[in-house]
Design a protein around this motif. Structure first.
Motif, PDB file in Angstrom:
ATOM      1  N   VAL A  57      13.555  -7.096  14.072  1.00 52.77           N
ATOM      2  CA  VAL A  57      14.425  -7.689  13.054  1.00 52.77           C
ATOM      3  C   VAL A  57      14.616  -9.192  13.311  1.00 52.77           C
ATOM      4  N   LEU A  58      14.821  -9.563  14.569  1.00 56.35           N
ATOM      5  CA  LEU A  58      14.990 -10.979  14.898  1.00 56.35           C
ATOM      6  C   LEU A  58      13.713 -11.768  14.624  1.00 56.35           C
ATOM      7  N   GLN A  59      12.576 -11.159  14.920  1.00 55.25           N
ATOM      8  CA  GLN A  59      11.319 -11.846  14.640  1.00 55.25           C
ATOM      9  C   GLN A  59      11.141 -12.037  13.138  1.00 55.25           C
ATOM     10  N   ALA A  60      11.501 -11.024  12.350  1.00 49.52           N
ATOM     11  CA  ALA A  60      11.430 -11.143  10.889  1.00 49.52           C
ATOM     12  C   ALA A  60      12.323 -12.276  10.396  1.00 49.52           C
ATOM     13  N   ALA A  61      13.529 -12.377  10.964  1.00 56.63           N
ATOM     14  CA  ALA A  61      14.448 -13.447  10.565  1.00 56.63           C
ATOM     15  C   ALA A  61      13.877 -14.815  10.903  1.00 56.63           C
ATOM     16  N   GLY A  62      13.223 -14.923  12.052  1.00 58.19           N
ATOM     17  CA  GLY A  62      12.612 -16.194  12.433  1.00 58.19           C
ATOM     18  C   GLY A  62      11.515 -16.614  11.471  1.00 58.19           C
ATOM     19  N   PHE A  63      10.646 -15.675  11.109  1.00 61.57           N
ATOM     20  CA  PHE A  63       9.576 -15.994  10.161  1.00 61.57           C
ATOM     21  C   PHE A  63      10.151 -16.359   8.796  1.00 61.57           C
ATOM     22  N   ALA A  64      11.200 -15.652   8.375  1.00 59.44           N
ATOM     23  CA  ALA A  64      11.810 -15.950   7.078  1.00 59.44           C
ATOM     24  C   ALA A  64      12.358 -17.374   7.057  1.00 59.44           C
ATOM     25  N   LEU A  65      12.956 -17.817   8.154  1.00 60.97           N
ATOM     26  CA  LEU A  65      13.437 -19.202   8.248  1.00 60.97           C
ATOM     27  C   LEU A  65      12.291 -20.189   8.088  1.00 60.97           C
ATOM     28  N   TRP A  66      11.192 -19.912   8.750  1.00 56.83           N
ATOM     29  CA  TRP A  66      10.047 -20.821   8.687  1.00 56.83           C
ATOM     30  C   TRP A  66       9.551 -21.006   7.256  1.00 56.83           C
ATOM     31  N   ILE A  67       9.502 -19.903   6.511  1.00 50.76           N
ATOM     32  CA  ILE A  67       8.939 -19.960   5.158  1.00 50.76           C
ATOM     33  C   ILE A  67       9.956 -20.488   4.152  1.00 50.76           C
ATOM     34  N   ALA A  68      11.227 -20.120   4.315  1.00 53.46           N
ATOM     35  CA  ALA A  68      12.251 -20.509   3.344  1.00 53.46           C
ATOM     36  C   ALA A  68      12.656 -21.973   3.481  1.00 53.46           C
ATOM     37  N   ALA A  69      12.649 -22.496   4.702  1.00 50.48           N
ATOM     38  CA  ALA A  69      13.126 -23.878   4.915  1.00 50.48           C
ATOM     39  C   ALA A  69      12.273 -24.571   5.960  1.00 50.48           C
ATOM     40  N   PRO A  70      10.984 -24.778   5.678  1.00 48.81           N
ATOM     41  CA  PRO A  70      10.091 -25.366   6.678  1.00 48.81           C
ATOM     42  C   PRO A  70      10.550 -26.758   7.110  1.00 48.81           C
ATOM     43  N   GLY A  71      10.622 -26.956   8.392  1.00 52.77           N
ATOM     44  CA  GLY A  71      11.067 -28.208   8.980  1.00 52.77           C
ATOM     45  C   GLY A  71      11.337 -27.981  10.453  1.00 52.77           C
ATOM     46  N   PHE A  72      11.482 -29.054  11.218  1.00 52.17           N
ATOM     47  CA  PHE A  72      11.615 -28.918  12.672  1.00 52.17           C
ATOM     48  C   PHE A  72      12.801 -28.040  13.055  1.00 52.17           C
ATOM     49  N   ALA A  73      13.957 -28.243  12.419  1.00 53.78           N
ATOM     50  CA  ALA A  73      15.157 -27.479  12.783  1.00 53.78           C
ATOM     51  C   ALA A  73      14.946 -25.984  12.536  1.00 53.78           C
ATOM     52  N   ALA A  74      14.375 -25.647  11.387  1.00 57.45           N
ATOM     53  CA  ALA A  74      14.136 -24.231  11.067  1.00 57.45           C
ATOM     54  C   ALA A  74      13.082 -23.632  11.994  1.00 57.45           C
ATOM     55  N   PHE A  75      12.062 -24.418  12.310  1.00 58.79           N
ATOM     56  CA  PHE A  75      11.039 -23.914  13.223  1.00 58.79           C
ATOM     57  C   PHE A  75      11.638 -23.650  14.614  1.00 58.79           C
ATOM     58  N   ALA A  76      12.489 -24.566  15.073  1.00 59.77           N
ATOM     59  CA  ALA A  76      13.131 -24.385  16.382  1.00 59.77           C
ATOM     60  C   ALA A  76      14.031 -23.154  16.375  1.00 59.77           C
ATOM     61  N   ALA A  77      14.826 -22.992  15.307  1.00 56.04           N
ATOM     62  CA  ALA A  77      15.700 -21.826  15.208  1.00 56.04           C
ATOM     63  C   ALA A  77      14.883 -20.538  15.153  1.00 56.04           C
ATOM     64  N   GLY A  78      13.767 -20.587  14.439  1.00 56.70           N
ATOM     65  CA  GLY A  78      12.898 -19.414  14.368  1.00 56.70           C
ATOM     66  C   GLY A  78      12.329 -19.045  15.720  1.00 56.70           C
TER      67      GLY A  78
END
Length: 364
Positions: A57-78
Motif C-alpha cells: 500500500v505504501l509503495q502504491a502511494a509513493g507511485f501515485a505521488l510521482w504520477i499525480a505531482a511530478p517534481g523533486f518534493a513528490a519524488f522524495a516523498a515517494g
C-alpha cells in the motif's frame, strides 16, 4: 511493476539534474537504513501479514505521488514511502513464510520454497520489461505509473490471504522469550557468535545485489546499442532465477563449498570485466546464477537459527547492515568500478567460512 525500468527516465524527463537524482537515491537508502529495524520489531509485535500488506500500500502511494505531482518534493516523498514499505516487508515476509511452515511441521521445505519465491521475483523482470515498453508506447509515464499503482494494490489484497502464524503459537513449547526491541534483536545476534557471523555474512551478501543497478551501464560501456540493452540484460535475471530455484537443493552444501561457488562466480565477473564486450554479459549472468544460489542458502540458514519471536527483528537487523554495506558498494564502484567491486566479492568468498560455522544449534 512497469514503472521500475522507467522511473529514472521519469525523473530526468521532469527536469531533475543528475545531482538531484543521486540525492533521491541517497534519501531512499538513508530512510531504508533508519526504518529497517523498527519495522521488523513492529512486524514481530503485531502482525507480519499486515506488515507485508502495508508494504504494498505504501509503495502504491509513493507511485501515485510521482504520477499525480511530478517534481523533486513528490519524488522524495515517494521514495520515503517506498523505503518504509520495503523495510516493512524485508524482515516480515521471510519470518511469515518460515513460521507458517514450522507450524505445519514443514520447515525443512523453507530453503526450497524461499528459492522458488526468489526465482519468481527475478523471472517477473522479463514480462515487466515488455509491459513497460508497451504501456509507455500507449500512454507514457502516466499509464505505466497508474498500472504500477494497481499492481501494488493487487499485491496488497493477495497478501491478506497469507497465513500469519504468531511467533508464540509457533513456539508454544518453548520457554518465554523477551519482547522484540532493537536492543533485544542486537543482543540475540551479539550473544551468539555463530549467529553474529551468519548475520554479518548475509548482510554483505545481500549488499552484492546492489550491483544489479549497474548492469545496464556495463552493457552500454561495453558497446551494446541502447535499443538492444533490455534484450542484452535478459539473460541476467533468467540466470539468477535458475540459481535461486536451485538454492533449495543446495541447502545441505557446506559453507566452504558455498564459498567456492561465490568465489568462482566472482572470477566469472572478473572475466567479464577483462572482456569488456557485449558478450561479457553472459559471464555476468553466470556470476548472478552463483550469487543467487549462495544468498538463498544463507538466507534460509538465518531463519533456521533465530528465535521465532525475534525472527523479523533479527532479519531486519541484518537488512539494516545490508543497506549500509550497499552504500559501501556504491562507493567502491565510484572509486574503481567493476574491478574493485569484484575484489570485494572475492574477499567475501574467502571470509565466508570464517564467518559462518558449518554446524549451528537450530532454533525454531
Amino acid at each position: 511493476m512497469p514503472l521500475y525500468p522507467l522511473y529514472a527516465l521519469l525523473f530526468a524527463e521532469t527536469g531533475l539534474s543528475a545531482a538531484q537524482i543521486s540525492m533521491l537515491f541517497a534519501i531512499w537508502s538513508a530512510v531504508s537504513v533508519l526504518a529497517e529495524v523498527p519495522t521488523g520489531i513492529l512486524a514481530d509485535r503485531f502482525s507480519r501479514r499486515w506488515a507485508v500488506v502495508a508494504s504494498s500500500v505504501l509503495q502504491a502511494a509513493g507511485f501515485a505521488l510521482w504520477i499525480a505531482a511530478p517534481g523533486f518534493a513528490a519524488f522524495a516523498a515517494g521514495f520515503v514511502l517506498w523505503a518504509v514499505g520495503g523495510a516493512l516487508s524485508s524482515g516480515a515476509f521471510e519470518a511469515l513464510l518460515y513460521d507458517a511452515l514450522a507450524a505445519a511441521g514443514a520447515e525443512r521445505h523453507f530453503p526450497r520454497l524461499l528459492g522458488r519465491v526468489g526465482a519468481m521475483g527475478l523471472l517477473a523482470q522479463v514480462p515487466t520489461a515488455l509491459a513497460a515498453t508497451a504501456l509507455f508506447a500507449v500512454g507514457g509515464f502516466t499509464l505505466a505509473g497508474w498500472v504500477s499503482v494497481g499492481c501494488c494494490l493487487v499485491a496488497a489484497v493477495l497478501a491478506t490471504r497469507l497465513r500469519d502464524v504468531r511467533p508464540v503459537e509457533a513456539d508454544a513449547a518453548a520457554p518465554p522469550a523477551e519482547e522484540p526491541t532493537v536492543r533485544a534483536g542486537a543482543r540475540v545476534i551479539a550473544g551468539r557468535p555463530e549467529l553474529r557471523g551468519l548475520a554479518l555474512a548475509l548482510a554483505l551478501l545481500w549488499a552484492v545485489d546492489g550491483l544489479e543497478e549497474y548492469f545496464g551501464l556495463l552493457a552500454a560501456d561495453w558497446g551494446a546499442a541502447t535499443a538492444a540493452i533490455p534484450l542484452t540484460l535478459l539473460a541476467v535475471p533468467l540466470a539468477g532465477a535458475a540459481g535461486s530455484a536451485l538454492g533449495g537443493r543446495a541447502a545441505r552444501l557446506s559453507t566452504r563449498t558455498l564459498a567456492v561457488v561465490l568465489g568462482g562466480a566472482a572470477l566469472l565477473l572478473a572475466g567479464a570485466a577483462v572482456l569488456a564486450r557485449p558478450g561479457g554479459m553472459a559471464l555476468v549472468a553466470a556470476f548472478y546464477f552463483g550469487y543467487q544460489l549462495v544468498q538463498v542458502v544463507m538466507s534460509a540458514r538465518l531463519q533456521q537459527h533465530v528465535p521465532s519471536v525475534m525472527r523479523a527483528t533479527v532479519t531486519s537487523v541484518a537488512g539494516a547492515g545490508s543497506e549500509v554495506a550497499t552504500l559501501g558498494l556504491y562507493a567502491a564502484w565510484a572509486f574503481g568500478g567493476l574491478p574493485v567491486v569484484t575484489a570485494g566479492i572475492l574477499a567475501l568468498a574467502l571470509l565466508l567460512p570464517l564467518l559462518v560455522r558449518r554446524k549451528m544449534p537450530r532454533r525454531t
